[in-house]
Design a protein around this motif. Structure first.
Motif, PDB file in Angstrom:
ATOM      1  N   TYR A 251       0.820  -1.201   0.000  1.00  0.00           N
ATOM      2  CA  TYR A 251       0.000   0.000   0.000  1.00  0.00           C
ATOM      3  C   TYR A 251       0.861   1.262   0.000  1.00  0.00           C
ATOM      4  O   TYR A 251       0.465   2.301  -0.526  1.00  0.00           O
ATOM      5  N   ARG A 252       2.066   1.167   0.573  1.00  0.00           N
ATOM      6  CA  ARG A 252       2.985   2.324   0.529  1.00  0.00           C
ATOM      7  C   ARG A 252       3.603   2.478  -0.856  1.00  0.00           C
ATOM      8  O   ARG A 252       3.873   3.602  -1.311  1.00  0.00           O
ATOM      9  N   ILE A 253       3.764   1.372  -1.577  1.00  0.00           N
ATOM     10  CA  ILE A 253       4.351   1.441  -2.917  1.00  0.00           C
ATOM     11  C   ILE A 253       3.377   2.099  -3.891  1.00  0.00           C
ATOM     12  O   ILE A 253       3.769   2.922  -4.727  1.00  0.00           O
ATOM     13  N   ILE A 254       2.104   1.740  -3.778  1.00  0.00           N
ATOM     14  CA  ILE A 254       1.118   2.268  -4.739  1.00  0.00           C
ATOM     15  C   ILE A 254       0.494   3.577  -4.267  1.00  0.00           C
ATOM     16  O   ILE A 254      -0.352   4.133  -4.972  1.00  0.00           O
ATOM     17  N   SER A 255       0.891   4.079  -3.097  1.00  0.00           N
ATOM     18  CA  SER A 255       0.281   5.304  -2.578  1.00  0.00           C
ATOM     19  C   SER A 255       0.481   6.510  -3.498  1.00  0.00           C
ATOM     20  O   SER A 255      -0.450   7.311  -3.665  1.00  0.00           O
ATOM     21  N   PRO A 256       1.650   6.711  -4.134  1.00  0.00           N
ATOM     22  CA  PRO A 256       1.743   7.873  -5.043  1.00  0.00           C
ATOM     23  C   PRO A 256       0.803   7.766  -6.241  1.00  0.00           C
ATOM     24  O   PRO A 256       0.250   8.775  -6.689  1.00  0.00           O
ATOM     25  N   ILE A 257       0.606   6.549  -6.759  1.00  0.00           N
ATOM     26  CA  ILE A 257      -0.326   6.372  -7.880  1.00  0.00           C
ATOM     27  C   ILE A 257      -1.749   6.661  -7.427  1.00  0.00           C
ATOM     28  O   ILE A 257      -2.522   7.330  -8.138  1.00  0.00           O
ATOM     29  N   VAL A 258      -2.105   6.185  -6.228  1.00  0.00           N
ATOM     30  CA  VAL A 258      -3.463   6.415  -5.721  1.00  0.00           C
ATOM     31  C   VAL A 258      -3.712   7.905  -5.484  1.00  0.00           C
ATOM     32  O   VAL A 258      -4.781   8.439  -5.826  1.00  0.00           O
ATOM     33  N   LEU A 259      -2.720   8.598  -4.919  1.00  0.00           N
ATOM     34  CA  LEU A 259      -2.887  10.038  -4.686  1.00  0.00           C
ATOM     35  C   LEU A 259      -3.030  10.793  -6.005  1.00  0.00           C
ATOM     36  O   LEU A 259      -3.852  11.721  -6.122  1.00  0.00           O
ATOM     37  N   LEU A 260      -2.236  10.408  -6.993  1.00  0.00           N
ATOM     38  CA  LEU A 260      -2.353  11.053  -8.293  1.00  0.00           C
ATOM     39  C   LEU A 260      -3.721  10.793  -8.929  1.00  0.00           C
ATOM     40  O   LEU A 260      -4.335  11.698  -9.516  1.00  0.00           O
ATOM     41  N   VAL A 261      -4.220   9.570  -8.787  1.00  0.00           N
ATOM     42  CA  VAL A 261      -5.527   9.238  -9.356  1.00  0.00           C
ATOM     43  C   VAL A 261      -6.646   9.976  -8.614  1.00  0.00           C
ATOM     44  O   VAL A 261      -7.634  10.403  -9.228  1.00  0.00           O
ATOM     45  N   VAL A 262      -6.508  10.137  -7.302  1.00  0.00           N
ATOM     46  CA  VAL A 262      -7.508  10.915  -6.548  1.00  0.00           C
ATOM     47  C   VAL A 262      -7.538  12.352  -7.056  1.00  0.00           C
ATOM     48  O   VAL A 262      -8.610  12.957  -7.214  1.00  0.00           O
ATOM     49  N   GLY A 263      -6.354  12.911  -7.325  1.00  0.00           N
ATOM     50  CA  GLY A 263      -6.317  14.244  -7.917  1.00  0.00           C
ATOM     51  C   GLY A 263      -6.971  14.284  -9.293  1.00  0.00           C
ATOM     52  O   GLY A 263      -7.683  15.243  -9.631  1.00  0.00           O
ATOM     53  N   MET A 264      -6.742  13.243 -10.100  1.00  0.00           N
ATOM     54  CA  MET A 264      -7.407  13.165 -11.408  1.00  0.00           C
ATOM     55  C   MET A 264      -8.917  13.070 -11.249  1.00  0.00           C
ATOM     56  O   MET A 264      -9.674  13.665 -12.037  1.00  0.00           O
ATOM     57  N   ALA A 265      -9.379  12.326 -10.249  1.00  0.00           N
ATOM     58  CA  ALA A 265     -10.817  12.189 -10.023  1.00  0.00           C
ATOM     59  C   ALA A 265     -11.439  13.538  -9.651  1.00  0.00           C
ATOM     60  O   ALA A 265     -12.529  13.888 -10.136  1.00  0.00           O
ATOM     61  N   CYS A 266     -10.749  14.299  -8.808  1.00  0.00           N
ATOM     62  CA  CYS A 266     -11.269  15.629  -8.460  1.00  0.00           C
ATOM     63  C   CYS A 266     -11.286  16.543  -9.690  1.00  0.00           C
ATOM     64  O   CYS A 266     -12.245  17.301  -9.903  1.00  0.00           O
ATOM     65  N   GLY A 267     -10.216  16.483 -10.500  1.00  0.00           N
ATOM     66  CA  GLY A 267     -10.202  17.262 -11.727  1.00  0.00           C
ATOM     67  C   GLY A 267     -11.290  16.843 -12.694  1.00  0.00           C
ATOM     68  O   GLY A 267     -11.885  17.685 -13.386  1.00  0.00           O
ATOM     69  N   LEU A 268     -11.568  15.529 -12.753  1.00  0.00           N
ATOM     70  CA  LEU A 268     -12.640  15.043 -13.624  1.00  0.00           C
ATOM     71  C   LEU A 268     -14.000  15.556 -13.158  1.00  0.00           C
ATOM     72  O   LEU A 268     -14.860  15.903 -13.983  1.00  0.00           O
ATOM     73  N   PHE A 269     -14.204  15.630 -11.838  1.00  0.00           N
ATOM     74  CA  PHE A 269     -15.470  16.162 -11.326  1.00  0.00           C
ATOM     75  C   PHE A 269     -15.648  17.627 -11.736  1.00  0.00           C
ATOM     76  O   PHE A 269     -16.725  18.038 -12.187  1.00  0.00           O
TER      77      PHE A 269
END
Length: 674
Positions: free
Chosen positions: A98-116
């Motif tokens: 979960y620590r390895i994929i955390s930067p990808i998840v944070l980036l995707v959360v930012g993309m999700a907010c931008g998509l909204f």
């Protein structure tokens, strides 16, 4: 604070995401073009307008392509890390998944907010302009393409037929024109040797130029009467004729304000206001329609005064009276039945006819009310769907990121092939569930919010499960483990891996090996003749105890292989590798006790497919035992050859030792060497 590992993972993820998102975006836009190509081509659209439609369509389909691009990119990123053993090195250094994929998840959360934000603002304007252009092109007049030998009816009120067409000049030959612009009862028929159909510069009129022809036209307007009086007509001839036909081919853009009032032109706040304003209107309209229909039914059925549903006291009185009448005439007594008025056949038929007419009228009214309610509910449903859609797409991005990263860590295969297959599978599953939920909410089978969130609700537990398995390094989703399982299930158990040893410290005991080979041959022959393999398959449930002989033979072959593998004979090593890997039992579902086997055999719905499965396994086992029997015979020969070769080497060594001269101790070493 980002560390070196986070930057490295993002450097791997971002290029893959850009590539995968571009590919998915292109595929989605091409699907849109394939769907609406018939409405855009042949309408006289300029190249700039077509590019505008494609551009706005591309912006409108960003929410559909983004989740698939995230799924593919996260799967490829973690797969590449696992294939290059970098993921294993990170885990070995103490970093959890979960620590390895955390930067990808944070980036995707930012993309999700931008998509909204994109869906709530920019995409609204793009959708309004795109659909305005598409609707304008849909109502535009199509370009003319008159094919020889076919009647062309693209011009309102005219039908044209040309036998031939000159490809160089475009001249239509042997032309026939049916002019029905004044009505079908007053046609004008024209025949000409040749002609042209050209457009004026304003693109508002067509000019029909005809050469050397004749026309037919009635001089008196016709009606639908059946009069047999002759009708005057004329048949003028001409060398050249021109006819102007109104035909506007200019594209008239629709007003964007019309689409702005629909769901595609509203943001989240405007959608909520529209939903809140439509709920009381929809409820009151449905209640009013229901009461009107119910009133018509009860008033016509009981032939009473109009049903007073607005007055609660009168309503209660009429309902009590109706209940009394129903109770009285549902099971009438003999004396009451005699008091009932009797009707003649004619009166009865007339009453039935009146009842049918009233039922048909009430049914038509209900159908009209239902159509009106469907229209009102459609507006409410589309507003509600669009409100939820502004949240479902951003959430699906996060879910697909979780699924892709977890599967990449489990599969550990990079490249393009396997990630694309897995991504397409999950996207198809998501699309099927989403379509199912949309169809259910259209029929009002499930609530609107459940239909819109059904795909995310179904896939979110899958993402959590995959993340848990990937964090635990579980092999539950290892493809190779399932391949091995199904190979064993269908009787393919592989081969023995015996490697030849270049240096043998201690040679195998060939005498004991020959004895073990002979013993294994006897046990193989006995097992082939046992009731487990020789009796009919439907009696196999009685002979489960003979699986112990199979277990003993399998262990004997393993011990034989282990004892003879330390040999210098290459042929013997090769033959040991040819021995099949025998199972230790036919199936764990076959009981060893005869009584339990008979009980299981009587359970027909379950025992029948198991019996067929046992038959397949037994046929493979027979084949393996026959191969074992043949290979053991060859091994016995090679053991005998190896034993004789080893004995010859031993005799030669003893002879050389016995013929070597001994040197006396009193002779100097220099003399002995000479």
């Amino acid at each position: 604070m980002f560390k070196i590992v986070d930057k490295y993972i993002l450097r791997n993820f971002i290029p893959l995401f850009v590539m995968s998102f571009a590919v998915c975006w292109f595929v989605v836009v091409m699907q849109f073009l394939w769907r609406y190509i018939d409405e855009l081509v042949g309408k006289g659209l300029s190249g700039f307008m077509l590019l505008q439609i494609i551009f706005y369509a591309a912006l409108s389909f960003v929410p559909m392509a983004l989740p698939l691009g995230i799924l593919l990119a996260s799967l490829m990123t973690l797969g590449n890390l696992g294939e290059r053993l970098e993921l294993l090195a990170l885990k070995a250094s103490g970093i959890r998944l979960y620590r390895i994929i955390s930067p990808i998840v944070l980036l995707v959360v930012g993309m999700a907010c931008g998509l909204f934000y994109f869906q709530n603002d920019l995409m609204i304007r793009a959708q309004v302009r795109m659909w305005t252009m598409i609707i304008s092109a849909r109502f535009a007049t199509p370009e003319m393409e008159i094919s020889p030998g076919i009647f062309y009816t693209g011009i309102p009120g005219y039908s044209l037929y040309a036998k031939e067409r000159d490809p160089q000049s475009g001249l239509l030959k042997r032309l026939m024109v049916y002019d029905m612009s004044r009505g079908y009862l007053n046609p004008r028929i024209i025949r000409a040797d040749s002609g042209r159909l050209v457009m004026d510069k304003s693109k508002k009129f067509l000019v029909l130029k005809l050469y050397k022809g004749q026309s037919f036209e009635n001089l008196q307007s016709q009606t639908y009467n059946t009069s047999t009086d002759p009708v005057p007509y004329m048949l003028p001839r001409f060398d050249y004729s021109e006819t102007f036909i109104p035909f506007d081919t200019n594209i008239k853009m629709q007003d964007e304000q019309e689409l702005g009032s629909m769901y595609v032109g509203k943001n989240l706040h405007q959608l909520q206001v529209s939903i809140d304003s439509m709920i009381p209107i929809l409820d009151s309209t449905r209640y009013s329609y229901a009461r009107v229909v119910q009133t018509g039914i009860l008033t016509g059925h009981y032939q009473s005064s109009p049903y007073a549903y607005e007055d609660s006291s009168a309503l209660a009185t009429q309902e009590a009276r109706i209940s009394q009448l129903e109770e009285r005439y549902r099971h009438p007594k003999a004396e009451d039945a005699q008091k009932l008025p009797s009707l003649s056949l004619r009166d009865s038929l007339q009453a039935i006819d009146m009842a049918l007419d009233k039922a048909a009228r009430i049914q038509d009214e209900a159908r009209i009310y239902s159509a009106s309610d469907d229209g009102a509910f459609y507006s409410y449903r589309t507003f509600h769907q669009e409100w939820h859609r502004k949240f479902t797409y951003p959430v699906s991005c996060i879910i697909f990121c979780l699924i892709g990263a977890s599967l990449g860590a489990i599969v550990r295969r990079g490249g393009i092939g396997m990630p694309i297959i897995i991504s397409i599978f999950f996207f198809v599953v998501y699309f099927i569930i989403d379509s199912f939920g949309t169809n259910m909410l259209r029929n009002e089978t499930i609530p609107i919010w459940l239909g819109m969130w059904l795909s995310n609700i179904m896939l979110f537990p899958v993402g959590i499960f995959l993340a848990y398995k990937a964090n635990q390094d579980s092999s539950a989703l290892n493809v190779e483990a399932y391949v091995i399982f199904f190979r064993k299930l269908f009787g393919f158990r592989g081969v023995r891996k015996i490697e030849y040893q270049e240096l043998v410290i201690e040679e195998a005991d060939y005498v004991a090996g020959a004895h073990s080979v002979a013993l294994a041959q006897e046990h193989t022959e006995a097992l082939l003749k046992s009731p487990l393999l020789s009796r009919p398959i439907w009696r196999i449930w009685r002979y489960g105890r003979y699986q112990e002989d199979l277990l003993r033979l399998s262990r004997e072959l393993d011990e034989l292989t282990e004892s003879l593998r330390h040999t210098s004979a290459r042929m013997l090593t090769s033959k040991l590798g040819d021995l099949p890997l025998l199972p230790t039992r036919i199936s764990p579902l076959l009981p060893h006790e005869e009584r339990r086997g008979l009980i299981f055999a009587l359970v027909l719905p379950l025992s029948l497919p198991l019996t067929l499965f046992f038959g397949r396994v037994r046929s493979h086992l027979k084949s393996d035992l026959k191969t074992t029997q043949s290979v053991l015979g060859q091994i016995a020969q090679e053991v005998e050859v190896a034993r004789q070769g080893t004995q010859a080497k031993t005799n030669t060594t003893e002879y050389e030792l016995s013929t070597t001269p001994t040197i006396p101790s009193d002779i100097p070493e220099e003399v002995a060497i000479q």
